[in-house]
Design an enzyme around this catalytic site. Structure first.
Site, PDB file in Angstrom:
ATOM      1  N   CYS A  73       0.857  -1.186   0.000  1.00 36.91           N
ATOM      2  CA  CYS A  73       0.000   0.000   0.000  1.00 36.91           C
ATOM      3  C   CYS A  73       0.889   1.231   0.000  1.00 36.91           C
ATOM      4  CB  CYS A  73      -0.909   0.007   1.234  1.00 36.91           C
ATOM      5  SG  CYS A  73      -1.863   1.537   1.411  1.00 36.91           S
ATOM      6  N   CYS A  82      -2.480   0.447   9.125  1.00 36.23           N
ATOM      7  CA  CYS A  82      -1.911  -0.902   9.003  1.00 36.23           C
ATOM      8  C   CYS A  82      -0.473  -0.889   9.518  1.00 36.23           C
ATOM      9  CB  CYS A  82      -1.929  -1.368   7.548  1.00 36.23           C
ATOM     10  SG  CYS A  82      -3.570  -1.672   6.903  1.00 36.23           S
ATOM     11  N   CYS A 409     -11.698  -7.055  23.401  1.00 39.09           N
ATOM     12  CA  CYS A 409     -10.930  -6.465  22.301  1.00 39.09           C
ATOM     13  C   CYS A 409      -9.682  -5.756  22.814  1.00 39.09           C
ATOM     14  CB  CYS A 409     -11.803  -5.493  21.502  1.00 39.09           C
ATOM     15  SG  CYS A 409     -12.472  -4.144  22.490  1.00 39.09           S
TER      16      CYS A 409
END
Length: 453
Positions: A73, A82, A409
């Site tokens: 990317c 990311c 999470c």
């Protein structure tokens, strides 16, 4: 001794920190270097010294690790979403398992077995939701992208590798329409302009797409033409919605939705549970990964036909409803009214008659239920990142279930909450890490706690 700023140091990256940076040591002091992999041999420039540790950047890559790959990317560095796109996915999964294990030892002081991580079924193109901030590029054209780390500067991104290609294409088409019709994007500094965000959802199993524009107003110029153009180019679009947010705030969505086309939501399934997804619905962003996650929770629960299951922080009821057939009674608690309405509708659509859902703060509801004498056999906890508050944990202890299944999470708050429960007789038996957020720093975990005999 402090390390001088702009010093160039030879370093070998030894491991990864939970924020995705590589960790090396220089004269006994930790040095954190982003965009590196364990085994990288580098020259690092020190950009900040904090006394006990320092931050650096790669000045020169001397010998890359076999786990270091070329990012696919072009904007992953300035975007920052990311943080592991430079890392082989197997190495990323291994690191995330280490993050979870480390949290339980370091924060929880717990010697709990951590099972091998369940990797994401797809490391790319897995997200069913995307929120693109909208702005202008240097040439004055409307662009969508993501905020650069710790800023509100938009990094344009035509093809985010985490989203299905179709959603990226829709975002591009929306920007072109706004450009052609001179519909201005929102300007945060002046609180002017109209379109703040492009919010997209895609049903993983149904393929249905929701297009939502978050706007600083209540109407969209050329709305009929906009709907017709999108539907013609993207036949999977089932709903087009305006979300009204006229507040000076960093919160993305407002409370009012105006349907321009379709019912204002899309439909999909999760673990066989039918769901309706509008702009305000909470929903796991990685459907196949979440189905893995909820499957582990169901396995850990080991419900029996006569059991009562209490599902705290139940959202749209997906976890509880996926287990409803295993128990006699399901009670779900969630603080968001729209989510509770969805849970009730989902239960009705499934023909589930042994479930009831109500809207309340988890801690207050659990305290009230405990005072009323509710004694569930199994309690499922799926708290937000900040974890459970003490009233919730105390009420859980009062209700004395046979098993507690925690879906988290945030390994750090999960370890903290498990320590609190362990000190009061509920011992964590095992931890199952599950990667729902491939290429990012986040990782989920399911923890089974049983009452000490």
């Amino acid at each position: 001794m402090p390390i001088q700023k702009n010093s160039i140091l030879p370093l070998t990256i030894e491991s990864l920190s939970s924020d995705g940076s590589g960790v090396a040591h220089y004269e006994g002091k930790a040095v954190f270097v982003p965009a590196t992999a364990p085994g990288d041999q580098i020259q690092a420039r020190i950009v900040k010294d904090m006394g006990r540790y320092s931050f650096g950047i790669v000045e020169e890559m001397l010998v890359p690790s076999p786990a270091h790959i070329q990012p696919d990317c072009p904007v992953c560095k300035p975007c920052g979403g990311c943080c592991f796109r430079h890392l082989d996915y197997a190495e990323e999964a291994k690191a995330k398992q280490g993050f979870v294990a480390d949290a339980f030892v370091r924060i929880g002081g717990l010697d709990t077995p951590v099972l091998p991580i369940l990797p994401s079924p797809l490391p790319d193109r897995y997200r069913n939701k995307v929120q693109f901030p909208v702005g202008l590029d240097a040439q004055g054209h409307v662009v969508a992208g993501f905020y650069a780390g710790r800023t509100h500067r938009i990094v344009p991104c035509a093809d985010c590798k985490l989203q299905p290609e179709e959603l990226n294409q829709i975002a591009g088409a929306v920007c072109r329409f706004l450009d052609e019709h001179r519909i201005p994007p929102y300007q945060e500094e002046t609180h002017t302009g109209l379109v703040r965000h492009i919010f997209l959802r895609k049903g993983w199993h149904s393929g249905q797409i929701l297009v939502c524009l978050v706007i600083n107003g209540k109407t969209l110029p050329h709305a009929e033409e906009f709907c017709a153009a999108l539907r013609a180019e993207f036949p999977n679009v089932r709903s087009i919605v305006l979300n009204v947010n006229q507040q000076k705030t960093n919160v993305i969505t407002g409370k009012q939705n105006i349907a321009l086309y379709g019912p204002g939501y899309i439909e999909d399934t999760m673990c066989g549970v039918p769901v309706r997804l509008g702009p305000l619905s909470f929903y796991q962003v990685n459907t196949p990964g979440a189905e893995q996650l909820y499957g582990v929770a169901r396995q850990f629960a080991q419900l029996q036909p006569g059991d009562t299951l209490l599902d705290l922080y139940c959202g749209m009821g997906t976890i509880g409803l996926s287990m409803a057939a295993d128990c006699e009674k399901l009670i779900g608690v969630e603080i968001i009214p729209e989510a509770v309405d969805s849970a009730k509708a989902n239960a009705k659509a499934m023909g589930v008659t042994n479930a009831r859902f109500f809207c309340a703060d988890a801690g207050k509801a659990a305290t009230k239920l405990a005072a009323e004498g509710l004694r569930p056999d199994v309690i499922c906890l799926d708290p937000p990142r900040k974890g459970c508050d003490q009233p919730t944990l105390d009420a859980v202890l009062t209700m004395a279930p046979r098993r507690i299944v925690m879906v988290s999470c945030n390994p750090a708050t999960a370890a903290r909450d498990c320590r609190y429960l362990a000190d009061r007789g509920y011992i964590p038996q095992k931890v199952q890490p599950v990667d729902l957020f491939a290429r990012t720093k986040h990782c989920e975990a399911v923890i089974l706690l049983c009452k000490e005999q």
